[in-house]
Design a protein around this motif. Structure first.
Motif, short mmCIF file in Angstrom:
data_model
loop_
_atom_site.label_atom_id
_atom_site.label_comp_id
_atom_site.label_asym_id
_atom_site.label_seq_id
_atom_site.Cartn_x
_atom_site.Cartn_y
_atom_site.Cartn_z
N LYS A 102 0.62 -1.31 -0.03
CA LYS A 102 -0.03 -0.04 0.16
C LYS A 102 0.99 1.12 -0.06
CE LYS A 102 -4.03 -2.02 2.46
NZ LYS A 102 -5.03 -2.27 1.13
N PRO A 117 -6.64 9.69 0.01
CA PRO A 117 -6.61 10.38 1.46
C PRO A 117 -4.93 10.60 1.66
CG PRO A 117 -8.19 8.37 1.30
CD PRO A 117 -7.39 8.49 0.19
N LYS A 142 -2.92 1.20 8.48
CA LYS A 142 -3.03 0.17 7.49
C LYS A 142 -1.45 -0.51 7.54
CE LYS A 142 -6.21 2.29 4.18
NZ LYS A 142 -6.67 2.45 2.61
N ILE A 154 -9.87 1.27 11.40
CA ILE A 154 -10.37 2.40 11.89
C ILE A 154 -10.40 2.68 13.23
CG2 ILE A 154 -12.26 4.33 11.37
CD1 ILE A 154 -11.73 2.87 8.66
N PHE A 186 -8.93 9.77 7.68
CA PHE A 186 -10.18 9.01 7.53
C PHE A 186 -11.11 9.89 6.31
CE2 PHE A 186 -14.79 8.41 8.85
CZ PHE A 186 -14.84 7.25 8.64
N GLU A 282 -7.36 2.13 -2.49
CA GLU A 282 -6.43 1.11 -2.90
C GLU A 282 -6.45 0.54 -4.11
OE1 GLU A 282 -6.72 -2.70 -1.20
OE2 GLU A 282 -9.09 -2.84 -1.52
N1 LIG Z 1 -8.82 6.70 4.39
C1 LIG Z 1 -9.85 5.84 4.45
N2 LIG Z 1 -11.22 6.53 5.02
C2 LIG Z 1 -12.27 5.74 5.47
N3 LIG Z 1 -12.26 4.57 5.21
C3 LIG Z 1 -11.35 3.98 4.93
C4 LIG Z 1 -9.93 4.38 4.41
N4 LIG Z 1 -9.21 3.59 3.96
C5 LIG Z 1 -9.94 2.28 3.96
N5 LIG Z 1 -11.02 2.49 4.70
C6 LIG Z 1 -11.98 1.38 5.00
O1 LIG Z 1 -11.53 0.28 5.00
C7 LIG Z 1 -11.53 -0.73 4.00
C8 LIG Z 1 -10.22 -1.66 3.60
O2 LIG Z 1 -9.40 -0.83 3.23
P1 LIG Z 1 -8.43 -0.91 1.81
O3 LIG Z 1 -7.79 -0.05 1.80
O4 LIG Z 1 -9.23 -1.33 0.77
O5 LIG Z 1 -7.53 -2.29 2.36
P2 LIG Z 1 -7.79 -3.89 2.13
O6 LIG Z 1 -9.15 -3.94 1.08
O7 LIG Z 1 -6.49 -4.43 1.49
O8 LIG Z 1 -8.18 -4.24 3.44
C9 LIG Z 1 -12.15 0.09 2.89
O9 LIG Z 1 -13.01 -0.92 1.90
C10 LIG Z 1 -12.96 1.06 3.55
O10 LIG Z 1 -13.94 0.63 4.19
#
Ligand SMILES: Nc1ncnc2c1ncn2[C@@H]1O[C@H](COP(=O)(O)OP(=O)(O)O)[C@@H](O)[C@H]1O
Ligand SMILES: [Mg+2]
Length: 416
Positions: A102, A117, A142, A154, A186, A282
């Motif tokens: 990431k 973000p 993350k 979160i 977020f 992502e």
């Molecule tokens: N910057 C962010 N703000 C709000 N929610 C987020 C953010 N980044 C990720 N999320 C939430 O977390 C979930 C998983 O994050 P993601 O980056 O898609 O990683 P992965 O799919 O590898 O777990 C997202 O689908 C979203 O719901």
């Protein structure tokens, strides 16, 4: 012409089904499942057994191999096939870093001004913890690497953030995926996925989808591999889709070119839409599952030529057209999924569920002397196409009504 599909889920069943529609005479699948078996010759080679798969493809003179799971990509399957002169659809291990790291992806986005973000990257927990004390909450922690969809937390306050950082970096709950941590702003909005097929010569838009991650209705219960999906995404209007292409896909293609990264395969952007503007959360380096089960049945016309163009690094010879119909995919899962799925239950009513524009994609199933049994957490993806979401939903849930297995779980609000 023959084709090999790697994987054993609903996604791979949807791909095999599409290849069948394309008129491919001989389709192999490794390892496949009970549904795929009806369309393809299944061979018991695991998805990450790179050597076994290379040998098989050479022996059968496979024209095109299509990779489903990220596990295979991470194992370097594309590099190994390419070295032996085999044509394979998917990114190399280095290009797949858009998904598998990431921080790699986010730094590229930042460098080229592509909306995402705000974030900081840390390689020691002490630095990450210091930073966590200075920001506002909620904030997103993350793990850098692949963590089976569990590496994103979160945090509502700094103590949750610090606990997550310690778990990921010090306790290594996700192994080496937690060597590096990102702390991200977020963003509250609506999520969608957007897919393109790409190579060094260009890209083809493949459309949008939305998935439902939680186990139960109204996004309740634990996270899963996905309990359903719809395509197109109801959150991505045509105007927004144009913005995604203009502000994200084009600049990303330019960025890859400038960085000398040849990306062949599907590129799937996880987006957050805030005030009508898309941001990249992502990338995934492969077809999503279950999104693909909703998306592929909408593809009109032949797909194998386009996948081959992508794999060979040729100009795309054709465009993709999608049916106007909307698609709803409802996942039926085993009792106890996701924590401890119960398997070996007989599945009945599969034949009665079939109908026009209804597709029963198998995931965790196996055929025991003609009897289909459950063999995994997610068992079936019941997909239906319809003129409206309502029509598609009705068809999908009617089909589900005739399928019976002990303790089956599914959401009743997909597409609502
Ligand atoms: N910057 C962010 N703000 C709000 N929610 C987020 C953010 N980044 C990720 N999320 C939430 O977390 C979930 C998983 O994050 P993601 O980056 O898609 O990683 P992965 O799919 O590898 O777990 C997202 O689908 C979203 O719901
Ligand atoms: Mg994601």
């Amino acid at each position: 012409m023959n084709v090999l599909v790697i994987g054993s889920g609903g996604r791979e069943h949807a791909i095999v089904h599409k290849m069948k529609q394309d008129g491919i005479k001989k389709i192999y699948c490794a390892p496949g499942n009970a549904g795929i078996e009806e369309l393809a010759a299944c061979v018991p080679i695991k998805s990450d057994d790179v050597r076994g798969l290379v040998d098989f493809a050479l022996e059968k003179k496979i024209y095109l191999t299509i990779v489903g799971p990220e596990l295979s990509l991470q194992a370097g399957i594309v590099d190994a096939f390419t070295e032996r002169g085999l044509t394979i659809f998917g990114p190399t291990r280095q290009a797949a870093m858009l998904e598998t790291s990431k921080s790699f992806a986010k730094k590229l986005l930042k460098k080229y001004g592509i909306p995402t973000p705000q974030f900081e990257v840390f390689d020691t927990s002490a630095d990450a913890i210091d930073y966590a004390g200075t920001i506002s909450y909620p904030a997103v922690i993350k793990a850098d690497g692949i963590a089976a969809g569990k590496g994103v937390i979160i945090a509502e306050d700094s103590s949750q953030a610090i606990a997550a950082i310690k778990d990921i970096m010090d306790n290594r709950v996700f192994g080496d995926a937690g060597k590096v941590v990102l702390i991200e702003e977020f963003m509250e909005g609506a999520e969608s996925s957007y897919f393109v097929l790409s190579n060094e010569r260009g890209f083809l838009p493949l459309g949008s989808a939305r998935d439902y991650k939680r186990l139960r209705d109204h996004d309740d219960g634990p996270n899963t591999g996905g309990m359903g999906s719809i395509s197109p995404s109801d959150k991505l209007t045509p105007e927004l889709e144009e913005k995604v292409v203009k502000k994200i896909v084009y600049p990303l293609m330019e960025a890859l070119e400038k960085e000398g990264i040849v990306y062949r395969g599907v590129l799937y952007a996880g987006l957050m839409i805030v005030d009508d503007e898309p941001y990249v959360l992502e990338f995934n380096a492969r077809f999503g599952d279950p999104e693909t089960q909703a998306l592929l049945p909408r593809v009109e016309g032949e797909m194998v030529g386009i996948l081959t163009d992508s794999a060979k690094g040729r100009m795309f010879s054709d465009r993709l057209s999608l049916r106007q119909d909307v698609s709803v995919c409802v996942v039926m899962a085993s009792k106890g999924y996701p924590a401890s799925p119960q398997t070996d239950n007989v599945i009945e009513g599969l034949k009665d569920a079939i109908g026009k524009d209804i597709f029963i994609f198998h995931a965790g199933t196996r055929n025991e002397k003609g009897i289909i049994k459950t063999a995994g957490g997610r068992v079936l993806g019941v997909t239906a196409l319809g003129e409206s979401m309502k029509a598609a939903r009705e068809k999908a849930y009617r089909a589900i009504g005739s399928i019976v297995f002990e303790g089956s779980q599914f959401r009743s609000d997909i597409g609502l």
